[in-house]
Write an enzyme that holds these catalytic residues in place. Structure first.
Site, PDB file in Angstrom:
ATOM      1  CG  HIS A   1      14.041  45.619  64.971  1.00 18.00           C
ATOM      2  ND1 HIS A   1      14.298  44.718  63.955  1.00 18.00           N
ATOM      3  CD2 HIS A   1      14.178  46.838  64.411  1.00 18.00           C
ATOM      4  CE1 HIS A   1      14.557  45.377  62.838  1.00 18.00           C
ATOM      5  NE2 HIS A   1      14.485  46.675  63.093  1.00 18.00           N
TER       6      HIS A   1
ATOM      7  CG  HIS B   1      16.513  45.260  58.887  1.00 14.21           C
ATOM      8  ND1 HIS B   1      17.525  45.265  59.791  1.00 14.21           N
ATOM      9  CD2 HIS B   1      15.634  46.217  59.294  1.00 14.21           C
ATOM     10  CE1 HIS B   1      17.282  46.191  60.715  1.00 14.21           C
ATOM     11  NE2 HIS B   1      16.134  46.778  60.441  1.00 14.21           N
TER      12      HIS B   1
ATOM     13  CG  HIS C   1      17.294  50.831  63.666  1.00 11.10           C
ATOM     14  ND1 HIS C   1      18.290  50.177  62.980  1.00 11.10           N
ATOM     15  CD2 HIS C   1      16.139  50.212  63.335  1.00 11.10           C
ATOM     16  CE1 HIS C   1      17.753  49.212  62.252  1.00 11.10           C
ATOM     17  NE2 HIS C   1      16.456  49.205  62.448  1.00 11.10           N
TER      18      HIS C   1
ATOM     19  CD  GLU D   1      10.152  47.088  57.286  1.00  9.37           C
ATOM     20  OE1 GLU D   1      11.331  47.145  56.895  1.00  9.37           O
ATOM     21  OE2 GLU D   1       9.633  47.978  57.986  1.00  9.37           O
TER      22      GLU D   1
ATOM     23  CG  ASP E   1      12.120  49.542  62.827  1.00  8.26           C
ATOM     24  OD1 ASP E   1      13.354  49.432  62.875  1.00  8.26           O
ATOM     25  OD2 ASP E   1      11.465  49.423  61.770  1.00  8.26           O
ATOM     26  CG  ASP E   2      13.871  53.575  63.184  1.00  5.55           C
ATOM     27  OD1 ASP E   2      15.035  53.693  63.605  1.00  5.55           O
ATOM     28  OD2 ASP E   2      13.556  52.856  62.216  1.00  5.55           O
TER      29      ASP E   2
END
Ligand code: ZN
Length: 343
Positions: A21, A205, A23, A208, A286-287
């Site tokens: 995961h 997704h 991005h 969350e 994630d980021d």
């Protein structure tokens, strides 16, 4: 599962991991963002310069909008094919430094189409950069193409067809991202059927920003085989049992969850509950550009927050490979090396 007092701590950065995961723009190094912005005279908001990493909360739509705006600003610094090549190479280097052996990087090509000549041209560029970075770093890599749920479902179908064209040629999955509270999940079902026919992993997704109700929609309407986040499945034991029985893996991103206000602190991320229920969990960053923490940081923070012992960390690492589309030789080598790490 809990660490014993005085137990020796193994170095988590050399524990072999698969990263499922991450991005595209969100993987950018902060220093690279600053350098590219400076080169092109792009003014960055303070929260991406001196106040980095930004204080975020997605508790309401305004908070998510702010997160998206920062993401868009960051994307705007990628102007040339060499910028894209650099981003992918640095993402690979950073994962290798964190013990990464396999990376499935997620990208929505429509966000870059205007600047790079269309979604097909941009996808070709990304896949070329991925092959190049993989060769140079030794990291196994693949791409997940993700549609944006705030855009029209027909756009998602177009992206699913694009992903299907590249199935077996570097693209391994199809996702759906952006604010879970926007758009109707069922409207994206037909895009996921296109991806399913091409034998792509279905990785939307869900679970969350919204809870169990949305996880159910992802399973029922989209046929999710792995969930981007899915962490809030912990709120519903019956749902969690279903996920375990179906072998649906959860891409849990603890630092992201806390940064976005999904949980108040790292000890509240319900990883122990998910593991106790038998769920397959793959930790992800994630980021990193917006949350300030990369792959090994997820393992380190969960170890600290929940006193996880090394056997549990090794199990998490193993599950990250089991939930991946990594080729069998990558999984076998990682399995051996995870056992050696724990021995
Ligand atoms: Zn994500």
């Amino acid at each position: 599962m809990r660490r014993m007092v005085g137990e020796r701590l193994r170095d988590v950065s050399v524990l072999p991991k698969a990263h499922l995961h991450l991005h595209f723009t969100g993987s950018m190094r902060h220093g690279t963002l600053l350098e590219l912005a400076e080169r092109d005279g792009i003014a960055l908001p303070d929260s991406l310069v001196e106040d980095w990493p930004p204080q975020l909360s997605a508790a309401d739509e305004k908070g998510w909008f702010r997160f998206q705006r920062l993401y868009d600003v960051a994307r705007s610094v990628l102007r040339t094919p060499d910028d894209v090549r650099r981003l992918v190479l640095e993402a690979a280097e950073d994962d290798v430094r964190d013990g990464g052996r396999w990376l499935e990087i997620q990208v929505d090509p429509s966000g870059y189409a205007a600047r790079f000549g269309g979604i097909t041209e941009f996808t070709d560029l990304v896949l070329d950069c991925v092959r190049d970075a993989s060769e140079r770093t030794g990291l196994g890599m693949a791409v997940v193409i993700a549609a944006n749920r705030t855009r029209h479902p027909l756009d998602a179908r177009t992206l699913a067809r694009l992903a299907a064209q590249y199935a077996g040629r570097g693209v391994v999955g199809f996702g759906l991202s952006n604010d879970e509270r926007r758009g109707r999940t069922e409207d994206f079902a037909s895009a996921f059927r296109i991806a399913e026919r091409a034998d792509l992993l279905l990785v939307p997704h869900g679970g969350e920003l919204r809870g169990p109700d949305h996880v159910r929609e992802c399973l029922d309407d989209l046929g999710a085989q792995r969930l981007g986040h899915g962490v809030r499945s912990a709120e519903d034991p019956a749902l969690l049992d279903r996920i375990v029985a179906a072998g649906v893996a959860l891409e849990v991103c603890p630092v992201s969850n806390v940064s976005l206000g999904v949980y108040s602190d790292l000890t509240s991320v319900p990883l122990p509950q998910l593991l106790a229920a038998g769920a397959t969990v793959a930790l992800g960053a994630d980021d990193p550009l917006l949350f300030g923490s990369r792959l090994a940081g997820q393992y380190a923070t969960m170890r600290a927050a929940h006193d996880l012992d090394d056997a549990t960390l090794a199990r998490l690492a193993q599950m990250s490979f089991d939930a991946s589309r990594a080729p069998s030789h990558v999984v076998e080598a990682a399995t051996r090396d995870i056992a050696a790490w724990l021995a």
